[in-house]
Scaffold this motif. Structure first.
Motif, mmCIF file in Angstrom:
data_model
loop_
_atom_site.group_PDB
_atom_site.id
_atom_site.type_symbol
_atom_site.label_atom_id
_atom_site.label_comp_id
_atom_site.label_asym_id
_atom_site.label_seq_id
_atom_site.Cartn_x
_atom_site.Cartn_y
_atom_site.Cartn_z
ATOM 1 N N ALA A 111 47.127 66.245 -38.390
ATOM 2 C CA ALA A 111 46.748 66.470 -39.767
ATOM 3 C C ALA A 111 47.919 65.726 -40.713
ATOM 4 O O ALA A 111 47.452 65.054 -41.979
ATOM 5 N N LEU A 112 48.880 65.820 -40.509
ATOM 6 C CA LEU A 112 50.208 64.946 -41.155
ATOM 7 C C LEU A 112 49.697 63.518 -41.079
ATOM 8 O O LEU A 112 49.843 62.764 -42.099
ATOM 9 N N GLY A 113 49.537 62.891 -39.936
ATOM 10 C CA GLY A 113 49.238 61.469 -40.096
ATOM 11 C C GLY A 113 48.087 61.095 -40.634
ATOM 12 O O GLY A 113 48.027 60.155 -41.304
ATOM 13 N N ILE A 114 46.967 61.947 -40.507
ATOM 14 C CA ILE A 114 45.721 61.977 -41.309
ATOM 15 C C ILE A 114 46.019 61.584 -42.879
ATOM 16 O O ILE A 114 45.480 60.782 -43.722
ATOM 17 N N GLY A 115 46.811 62.587 -43.343
ATOM 18 C CA GLY A 115 47.108 62.775 -44.623
ATOM 19 C C GLY A 115 47.848 61.341 -45.178
ATOM 20 O O GLY A 115 47.718 60.938 -46.373
ATOM 21 N N LEU A 116 49.006 61.167 -44.480
ATOM 22 C CA LEU A 116 49.606 59.759 -44.718
ATOM 23 C C LEU A 116 48.605 58.514 -44.667
ATOM 24 O O LEU A 116 48.736 57.819 -45.851
ATOM 25 N N ILE A 117 47.537 58.662 -44.002
ATOM 26 C CA ILE A 117 46.661 57.410 -43.888
ATOM 27 C C ILE A 117 45.765 57.428 -45.242
ATOM 28 O O ILE A 117 45.499 56.436 -45.911
ATOM 29 N N ILE A 118 45.209 58.484 -45.582
ATOM 30 C CA ILE A 118 44.470 59.093 -46.785
ATOM 31 C C ILE A 118 45.206 58.617 -47.865
ATOM 32 O O ILE A 118 45.026 57.851 -48.811
ATOM 33 N N ALA A 119 46.570 58.953 -48.001
ATOM 34 C CA ALA A 119 47.102 58.721 -49.277
ATOM 35 C C ALA A 119 47.509 57.163 -49.395
ATOM 36 O O ALA A 119 47.527 56.717 -50.570
ATOM 37 N N ALA A 120 48.052 56.447 -48.271
ATOM 38 C CA ALA A 120 48.139 55.206 -48.378
ATOM 39 C C ALA A 120 46.968 54.526 -48.657
ATOM 40 O O ALA A 120 46.980 53.534 -49.621
ATOM 41 N N GLY A 121 45.869 54.872 -48.393
ATOM 42 C CA GLY A 121 44.703 53.960 -48.651
ATOM 43 C C GLY A 121 44.122 54.344 -50.172
ATOM 44 O O GLY A 121 43.944 53.215 -50.831
ATOM 45 N N LEU A 122 44.342 55.494 -50.852
ATOM 46 C CA LEU A 122 44.180 55.689 -52.182
ATOM 47 C C LEU A 122 45.188 55.060 -53.030
ATOM 48 O O LEU A 122 44.686 54.711 -54.053
ATOM 49 N N PHE A 123 46.329 55.063 -52.527
ATOM 50 C CA PHE A 123 47.208 54.391 -53.260
ATOM 51 C C PHE A 123 46.970 53.043 -53.454
ATOM 52 O O PHE A 123 46.957 52.226 -54.640
ATOM 53 N N VAL A 124 46.801 52.265 -52.239
ATOM 54 C CA VAL A 124 46.358 50.934 -52.292
ATOM 55 C C VAL A 124 45.257 50.548 -53.439
ATOM 56 O O VAL A 124 45.248 49.433 -54.193
ATOM 57 N N MET A 125 44.321 51.427 -53.194
ATOM 58 C CA MET A 125 43.067 51.263 -53.993
ATOM 59 C C MET A 125 43.305 51.403 -55.612
ATOM 60 O O MET A 125 42.873 50.446 -56.445
ATOM 61 N N TYR A 126 43.986 52.214 -56.012
ATOM 62 C CA TYR A 126 44.386 52.454 -57.323
ATOM 63 C C TYR A 126 45.390 51.884 -58.034
ATOM 64 O O TYR A 126 45.388 51.671 -59.212
ATOM 65 N N SER A 127 46.488 51.121 -57.303
ATOM 66 C CA SER A 127 47.599 50.428 -57.815
ATOM 67 C C SER A 127 47.356 49.340 -58.760
ATOM 68 O O SER A 127 47.695 49.134 -59.539
ATOM 69 N N LYS A 128 45.991 48.724 -58.018
ATOM 70 C CA LYS A 128 45.917 47.332 -58.853
ATOM 71 C C LYS A 128 45.394 47.758 -60.118
ATOM 72 O O LYS A 128 45.432 46.960 -61.193
ATOM 73 N N LYS A 129 44.344 48.751 -60.177
ATOM 74 C CA LYS A 129 43.715 49.283 -61.371
ATOM 75 C C LYS A 129 44.489 49.887 -62.400
ATOM 76 O O LYS A 129 44.533 49.289 -63.354
ATOM 77 N N SER A 130 45.739 50.391 -61.871
ATOM 78 C CA SER A 130 46.643 50.849 -62.790
ATOM 79 C C SER A 130 47.474 49.800 -63.467
ATOM 80 O O SER A 130 47.707 49.707 -64.709
ATOM 81 N N SER A 131 47.833 48.858 -62.457
ATOM 82 C CA SER A 131 48.708 47.704 -63.157
ATOM 83 C C SER A 131 47.794 46.887 -64.175
ATOM 84 O O SER A 131 48.425 46.319 -64.887
ATOM 85 N N GLY A 132 46.746 46.763 -63.828
ATOM 86 C CA GLY A 132 45.911 45.988 -64.792
ATOM 87 C C GLY A 132 45.532 46.828 -66.190
ATOM 88 O O GLY A 132 45.804 46.200 -67.234
ATOM 89 N N GLU A 133 45.666 48.203 -66.226
ATOM 90 C CA GLU A 133 45.349 48.656 -67.479
ATOM 91 C C GLU A 133 46.707 48.676 -68.031
ATOM 92 O O GLU A 133 46.837 48.679 -69.426
ATOM 93 N N GLN A 134 47.776 48.619 -67.590
ATOM 94 C CA GLN A 134 49.061 48.760 -68.163
ATOM 95 C C GLN A 134 49.396 47.233 -68.816
ATOM 96 O O GLN A 134 50.028 47.074 -69.928
ATOM 97 N N ALA A 135 48.964 46.057 -68.113
ATOM 98 C CA ALA A 135 49.120 45.014 -68.502
ATOM 99 C C ALA A 135 48.219 44.717 -69.808
ATOM 100 O O ALA A 135 48.571 43.927 -70.861
ATOM 101 N N GLY A 136 47.095 45.373 -69.902
ATOM 102 C CA GLY A 136 46.232 45.286 -70.938
ATOM 103 C C GLY A 136 47.038 45.928 -72.326
ATOM 104 O O GLY A 136 46.389 45.798 -73.331
#
Length: 335
Positions: free
Chosen positions: A310-335
């Motif tokens: 369960a812990l490993g699954i949580g780390l994998i999901i958290a990493a995937g979600l962070f990767v997906m949204y990090s670019k979107k957030s950086s783009g919004e801040q740049a704007g």
């Protein structure tokens, strides 16, 4: 079998939509989200059937029957939504065949892993695919990957290590098969994104089915040429690969045949999902596959993930979600 296809492309300030554009984009993304959820669900059902069959039938027999049945719905998908059979004569045939070959490797290793270790563990390890996508996006597509995304990938792979627990009872050749499956799928996913603008989902799914069929026939020819190669094999995954064909009963025949319909529809739906909407929008919905696999594993095989899993699954999901949204957030801040 499905895994998120993550986009790591930059979001420039000029490309950030206003609130009205956001609303229109959300509405435009809905068909892609629905396609992805439908594909994830039907592939989960296929996984259950193949795991059930892995103890008594060979993988090649399951794949051949699956592919033969899948040709029927794929024909209609091609005819009514994919440009017709003539669309198969693509100028990018080499890439289509290469993508299909990668997916053959991905599915074969995935199914072999499923014969040995719990369904939820296989699915969770397979969800390392987005992490491979991030690492490979720059050399394959020229997309920029930030240090934060690389850090997230390391967290995700830490989750893989926690699940496998080197020195524990989970680490097995089958676990490595699931990880290789994620790598092959990640490579194929990047090619899907690259060709999505010119090739229909039906065309890509048809090429995939053709290569699956040919690959299964080759495996069957080898494993049925002499005696039963699986008799001296104790490992369930290897036995699933080497076992010769057997005559299925009516129920088993119908179950195996159903994977063809499910596989064709699932492949089409997942491919369409990433053609209709941005990967960052639809990919999070694929994580429902882990929950569905856990529920099926518990209900059918009494497989209950332990705390480490369960812990490993949580780390994998958290990493995937962070990767997906990090670019979107950086783009919004740049704007």
């Amino acid at each position: 079998m499905s895994a998120p296809i993550l986009s790591t492309s930059d979001t420039s300030p000029s490309s950030i939509p206003d609130s009205g554009q956001d609303s229109r984009q959300r509405n435009a993304s809905l068909p892609g989200i629905l396609c992805l959820c439908g594909g994830a669900l039907v592939f989960s059902l296929q996984d259950v059937v193949i795991k059930l069959m892995s103890g008594g039938y060979p993988l090649s027999q399951v794949l051949v029957m699956r592919c033969l049945v899948a040709f029927v719905p794929l024909y209609f998908l091609l005819r009514f939504g994919g440009g017709g059979v003539r669309a198969l004569r693509s100028s990018r045939m080499g890439l289509l065949l290469f993508r299909a070959g990668l997916l053959l490797c991905a599915y074969t290793t995935y199914y072999l892993a499923m014969a040995t270790i719990p369904l939820a563990v296989v699915v969770a390890l397979f969800f390392a695919a987005p992490l491979f996508i991030v690492l490979l996006a720059q050399p394959m597509l020229g997309e920029k990957v930030s240090p934060a995304q690389v850090a997230a990938v390391l967290v995700g792979f830490a989750g893989v290590v926690v699940i496998c627990r080197p020195g524990g009872e989970v680490l097995d050749v089958a676990a490595l098969l699931a990880i290789f499956s994620a790598l092959f799928y990640g490579l194929a996913a990047l090619l899907t994104r690259k060709m999505g603008g010119t090739e229909s989902g039906a065309v890509m799914a048809t090429y995939q089915n053709i290569i699956f069929f040919l690959g299964a026939v080759v495996i069957a020819a080898i494993t049925n040429a002499g005696g039963d190669l699986s008799t001296a094999v104790e490992h369930k995954s290897l036995a699933f690969l080497l076992r010769p064909w057997v005559m299925p009963g009516t129920t088993d025949f119908l179950l195996i045949a159903s994977t063809g319909l499910v596989g064709a529809c699932g492949s089409f739906l997942l491919t369409q999902a990433y053609r209709l909407a941005e990967a960052n929008v639809v990919a999070p919905f694929e994580y429902v596959s882990i929950l569905v696999a856990t529920l099926f594993g518990w209900a059918i095989w009494d497989e209950v993930p332990d705390l480490y899993t369960a812990l490993g699954i949580g780390l994998i999901i958290a990493a995937g979600l962070f990767v997906m949204y990090s670019k979107k957030s950086s783009g919004e801040q740049a704007g």
